[in-house]
Write a protein that holds these residues in place. Structure first.
Motif, short mmCIF file in Angstrom:
data_model
loop_
_atom_site.label_atom_id
_atom_site.label_comp_id
_atom_site.label_asym_id
_atom_site.label_seq_id
_atom_site.Cartn_x
_atom_site.Cartn_y
_atom_site.Cartn_z
N ILE A 109 0.83 -1.11 0.05
CA ILE A 109 0.10 -0.16 -0.16
C ILE A 109 1.06 1.30 -0.10
CG2 ILE A 109 -1.72 1.42 1.33
CD1 ILE A 109 -2.61 -1.42 2.35
N GLY A 110 0.51 2.05 -0.75
CA GLY A 110 1.40 3.37 -1.06
C GLY A 110 0.75 4.60 -0.12
N GLY A 111 1.75 5.56 -0.05
CA GLY A 111 1.25 6.30 0.96
C GLY A 111 2.38 7.43 1.38
N TYR A 112 2.22 8.21 2.52
CA TYR A 112 3.26 9.22 2.93
C TYR A 112 4.38 8.04 3.74
CZ TYR A 112 0.35 12.73 1.29
OH TYR A 112 -0.37 13.51 0.54
N LEU A 113 5.50 8.27 3.75
CA LEU A 113 6.13 7.19 4.34
C LEU A 113 6.51 7.96 5.83
CD1 LEU A 113 7.93 4.59 4.74
CD2 LEU A 113 9.96 5.92 3.59
N ASP A 114 6.31 7.13 6.91
CA ASP A 114 6.82 7.39 8.18
C ASP A 114 8.14 6.60 8.36
OD1 ASP A 114 7.06 7.40 10.98
OD2 ASP A 114 5.07 6.59 11.49
N ARG A 115 9.03 7.32 8.52
CA ARG A 115 10.41 7.13 8.85
C ARG A 115 10.61 6.35 10.01
NH1 ARG A 115 10.93 11.93 5.84
NH2 ARG A 115 12.40 11.61 4.05
N HIS A 116 9.75 6.35 11.06
CA HIS A 116 10.07 5.80 12.32
C HIS A 116 9.36 4.52 12.35
CE1 HIS A 116 10.63 9.72 14.19
NE2 HIS A 116 11.20 9.02 14.91
N SER A 117 8.28 3.99 11.61
CA SER A 117 7.68 2.80 11.33
C SER A 117 8.09 2.10 10.07
CB SER A 117 6.07 2.88 11.48
OG SER A 117 5.37 3.61 10.43
N GLY A 149 6.27 2.60 7.53
CA GLY A 149 4.87 2.47 7.01
C GLY A 149 4.35 3.67 6.40
N ASN A 150 3.52 3.15 5.12
CA ASN A 150 2.83 4.36 4.38
C ASN A 150 1.82 4.31 4.94
OD1 ASN A 150 5.15 4.38 2.31
ND2 ASN A 150 4.25 2.51 1.73
N THR A 151 1.36 5.58 5.26
CA THR A 151 0.12 5.97 5.81
C THR A 151 -0.53 7.42 4.83
OG1 THR A 151 0.99 7.61 7.24
CG2 THR A 151 0.90 5.26 7.97
N GLY A 152 -1.65 7.76 5.57
CA GLY A 152 -2.33 9.21 4.93
C GLY A 152 -3.44 8.61 3.97
N HIS A 181 -1.95 6.12 11.69
CA HIS A 181 -1.73 4.63 11.70
C HIS A 181 -3.19 4.13 12.33
CE1 HIS A 181 2.53 3.81 11.02
NE2 HIS A 181 2.64 5.01 11.49
N ALA A 182 -3.90 4.75 13.27
CA ALA A 182 -5.18 4.05 13.74
C ALA A 182 -6.13 4.00 12.47
CB ALA A 182 -5.71 4.89 14.97
N GLN A 183 -6.23 5.12 11.82
CA GLN A 183 -7.14 5.22 10.81
C GLN A 183 -6.93 4.09 9.67
OE1 GLN A 183 -10.04 7.15 10.74
NE2 GLN A 183 -10.60 5.71 9.09
N LEU A 184 -5.81 4.11 9.31
CA LEU A 184 -5.14 3.06 8.18
C LEU A 184 -5.67 1.64 8.70
CD1 LEU A 184 -4.47 2.42 5.46
CD2 LEU A 184 -1.99 2.47 6.44
N LYS A 185 -5.40 1.32 10.00
CA LYS A 185 -5.75 -0.07 10.48
C LYS A 185 -7.39 -0.18 10.56
CE LYS A 185 -1.74 -0.67 13.38
NZ LYS A 185 -1.10 -1.07 14.63
N LYS A 186 -8.08 0.61 10.86
CA LYS A 186 -9.47 0.85 10.80
C LYS A 186 -10.11 0.34 9.62
CE LYS A 186 -10.53 3.92 14.84
NZ LYS A 186 -11.05 5.28 15.21
N ASN A 187 -9.41 1.08 8.54
CA ASN A 187 -9.81 0.74 7.12
C ASN A 187 -9.52 -0.73 6.85
OD1 ASN A 187 -10.30 3.71 7.31
ND2 ASN A 187 -9.72 3.87 5.13
#
Length: 264
Positions: free
Chosen positions: A151-159, A161-164, A199-205
């Motif tokens: 899944i693509g998105g804005y990369l969170d450098r800490h995790s 993971g791509n979010t947004g 992160h929470a919103q993406l997990k909900k989706n």
């Protein structure tokens, strides 16, 4: 007259060693028992006792062979540091989670370090993995029978993971048989919670497009509460945790009909 440098270091360490350990953690993020032993001229057992005391004071979290800062509700540790926390428990949880994946299934994995351990244990068989974790995708590239949807998105450098919103919209077109995910905290009253809204919103989706929700959470996360509530425990099909859960906590969970698997 020759100065006994070892004795001088140990004398200073009696008052300042723990403070210096915390200063090092602030600077470099991770410390190793073996390196601290050499630095202060004391045994590794002495260093382990120092780390135990600092952990009991809530100042750090011990890892496999060292320690990282306990930032509590502050900025999340980078994934490569978090991977070392509760490593044995995460390995056991990840191994069990990988064992319940069936041929032909479509599974979703979050960007947690526990799911990274699961990815390392997944057999090279015909399954499809949906993930927003760059680290997990990189791990699975080595297994050519596994199809990967990153899944693509804005990369969170800490995790890593791509979010947004791009990631959230992409998820809507998928379906998963099982969603394996972790959290920062879980308990019966608040349920599963996360420190960051994105992160929470993406997990909900992802939860919305998944048939089964499987929480992978080591026992250190029990009764911890974070900023954003993700989901209630009653909505989860299975909770996989380790055998360090307090007995009273296990009784409480079992009396609430939470389906738990305890790994050793």
């Amino acid at each position: 007259m020759e100065i006994n440098t070892t004795k001088k270091v140990e004398s200073l360490a009696g008052n300042d060693r723990k403070k210096e350990i915390l200063n090092l953690l602030e600077d470099v993020g991770v410390v190793r028992v073996s390196e601290l032993s050499k630095r202060f001229g004391v045994t590794e057992e002495t260093i382990r006792r120092d780390l135990e005391r600092l952990e009991s004071e809530g100042m750090l979290l011990r890892t496999h062979g060292g320690a990282v800062l306990n930032r509590k509700e502050g900025p999340e540790l980078p994934v490569l540091q978090r991977e070392l926390i509760q490593l044995d428990a995460k390995k056991a949880i990840g191994e069990y989670a990988a064992s319940i994946v069936k041929d032909g299934e479509v599974i979703a994995l979050d960007a947690s370090t526990t799911c990274l351990q699961m990815a390392k244990n997944l057999p090279n068989k015909e399954i499809t993995v949906i993930t927003y974790s760059v680290a997990i995708a990189y791990e699975l590239v080595k297994k050519n029978n596994i199809q990967i949807f990153l899944i693509g998105g804005y990369l969170d450098r800490h995790s890593l993971g791509n979010t947004g919103s791009p990631a959230e919209k992409m998820v809507e077109g998928y379906h998963a048989d099982k969603f394996f995910f972790s959290c920062q905290g879980f308990d019966l009253q608040r349920g599963v919670s996360e420190p960051y809204e994105a992160h929470a919103q993406l997990k909900k989706n992802i939860a919305d497009i998944s048939d089964q929700l499987i929480l992978l959470a080591d026992s250190s996360k029990f009764q911890r509460k974070s900023l954003v509530r993700l989901i209630g425990l009653e909505e989860i099909h299975m909770v996989v945790t380790d055998n360090n859960m307090p007995p009273e906590a296990l009784k409480e969970m079992e009396s609430s009909n939470v389906n738990m698997v305890i790994v050793h």
